[in-house]
Write an enzyme that holds these catalytic residues in place. Structure first.
Site, PDB file in Angstrom:
ATOM      1  N   ASN A  71      90.710 -15.641  80.745  1.00 56.47           N
ATOM      2  CA  ASN A  71      89.242 -15.609  80.857  1.00 56.47           C
ATOM      3  C   ASN A  71      88.644 -14.210  80.869  1.00 56.47           C
ATOM      4  O   ASN A  71      87.635 -13.968  81.541  1.00 56.47           O
ATOM      5  CB  ASN A  71      88.774 -16.338  82.137  1.00 56.47           C
ATOM      6  CG  ASN A  71      89.246 -17.768  82.151  1.00 56.47           C
ATOM      7  OD1 ASN A  71      90.228 -18.091  82.822  1.00 56.47           O
ATOM      8  ND2 ASN A  71      88.587 -18.622  81.391  1.00 56.47           N
ATOM      9  N   LYS A  74     100.467 -21.469  77.150  1.00 58.95           N
ATOM     10  CA  LYS A  74     100.233 -20.208  76.431  1.00 58.95           C
ATOM     11  C   LYS A  74     100.934 -19.049  77.135  1.00 58.95           C
ATOM     12  O   LYS A  74     101.611 -18.241  76.511  1.00 58.95           O
ATOM     13  CB  LYS A  74      98.735 -19.910  76.319  1.00 58.95           C
ATOM     14  CG  LYS A  74      98.463 -18.704  75.434  1.00 58.95           C
ATOM     15  CD  LYS A  74      97.063 -18.174  75.544  1.00 58.95           C
ATOM     16  CE  LYS A  74      96.971 -17.114  76.602  1.00 58.95           C
ATOM     17  NZ  LYS A  74      95.709 -16.405  76.675  1.00 58.95           N
ATOM     18  N   HIS A  87      91.701 -18.062  69.555  1.00 60.18           N
ATOM     19  CA  HIS A  87      91.565 -17.656  68.142  1.00 60.18           C
ATOM     20  C   HIS A  87      92.542 -18.439  67.260  1.00 60.18           C
ATOM     21  O   HIS A  87      92.168 -18.952  66.206  1.00 60.18           O
ATOM     22  CB  HIS A  87      91.833 -16.164  67.982  1.00 60.18           C
ATOM     23  CG  HIS A  87      90.835 -15.293  68.676  1.00 60.18           C
ATOM     24  ND1 HIS A  87      89.505 -15.248  68.343  1.00 60.18           N
ATOM     25  CD2 HIS A  87      90.978 -14.436  69.715  1.00 60.18           C
ATOM     26  CE1 HIS A  87      88.880 -14.400  69.123  1.00 60.18           C
ATOM     27  NE2 HIS A  87      89.742 -13.899  69.976  1.00 60.18           N
TER      28      HIS A  87
END
Ligand code: SF4
Length: 229
Positions: free
Chosen positions: A41, A129, A149
């Site tokens: 974040n 991730k 992305h």
């Protein structure tokens, strides 16, 4: 053209446009883990600054484990959500120490990919991730970390199903990208997402992979046509 050839072609075009990504250099796995937690974040600039501050203050991760959560939060303030991230980092370091006897992740090198991902994802606050980043950047294992992305660009390029969730995207991309290209794909697609294939306003008109992109060819033209009439 099959999917692997399309991926090779896409990466070749991105390399020409943005330059080839830096060659692979293994990082310390615990460093990668903490750096990736800090990156949640926020921007790379902010998280890297916070990580550099941490490394400056704590020469060894045992020092961070011994420090109070408030002190760590002050050190990593640039990364945002400092209190949450400080508590998360302390929990992770404590759990690694409990399991391994010291704060190292070397044992993961001897595990298969699934087991290593399972180990990492069982740490509080570590998702797919972050776990994939540790395996890719800390061990050179062929696992694809899927950030915002990569998730967006891979869908637009038609490499993964448009309805795929993040977990499916992680698995699908790990399977379809040739193993030796995973590192370059990760860096190249992120660069493309930042510079050209932006979230709200993809710059399809100047995109070097336009000819290989399903979104660019269908949706973009459709939206232009509708807007122009
Ligand atoms: S053509 Fe448009 S949507 Fe496709 S990759 Fe390029 S910028 Fe993204």
């Amino acid at each position: 053209m099959n999917t692997q050839d399309r991926i090779r072609k896409i990466l070749g075009l991105l390399d020409k446009a943005y330059g080839a990504p830096a060659s692979f250099a293994k990082d310390d796995p615990v460093d990668v883990l903490i750096r990736t937690v800090l990156s949640q974040n926020t921007t790379d600039k902010n998280s890297l600054k916070a990580f550099a501050e941490m490394k400056k203050v704590f020469k060894r991760w045992d020092g961070a484990l011994a420090a109070g959560t408030r002190r760590i939060a002050g050190i990593i303030k640039h990364a945002g959500l400092a209190n949450i991230k400080a508590a998360r980092i302390k929990d992770i370091l404590a759990e690694i120490k409990r399991r391994e006897g010291k704060i190292i992740l070397a044992r993961l090198a001897g595990l298969d990919v699934e087991s290593a991902l399972g180990y990492l994802e069982s740490l509080k606050g570590v998702g797919p991730k972050t776990a994939a980043c540790v395996l890719l950047f800390g061990f050179g294992r062929p696992v694809m970390p899927v950030d915002t992305h990569i998730f967006r660009v891979a869908k637009r390029l038609g490499l993964i199903d448009r309805k795929a969730g993040i977990g499916e995207a992680h698995e699908a991309l790990t399977n379809i990208v040739p193993k030796h290209l995973i590192y370059g794909f990760h860096l190249g697609i992120i660069e493309h997402g930042r510079r050209t294939c932006k979230s709200q306003t993809p710059r399809c008109g100047v995109c070097v992979v336009y000819g290989l992109c399903r979104f660019g060819k269908k949706e973009y033209f459709k939206s232009r046509y509708i807007n122009d009439t």
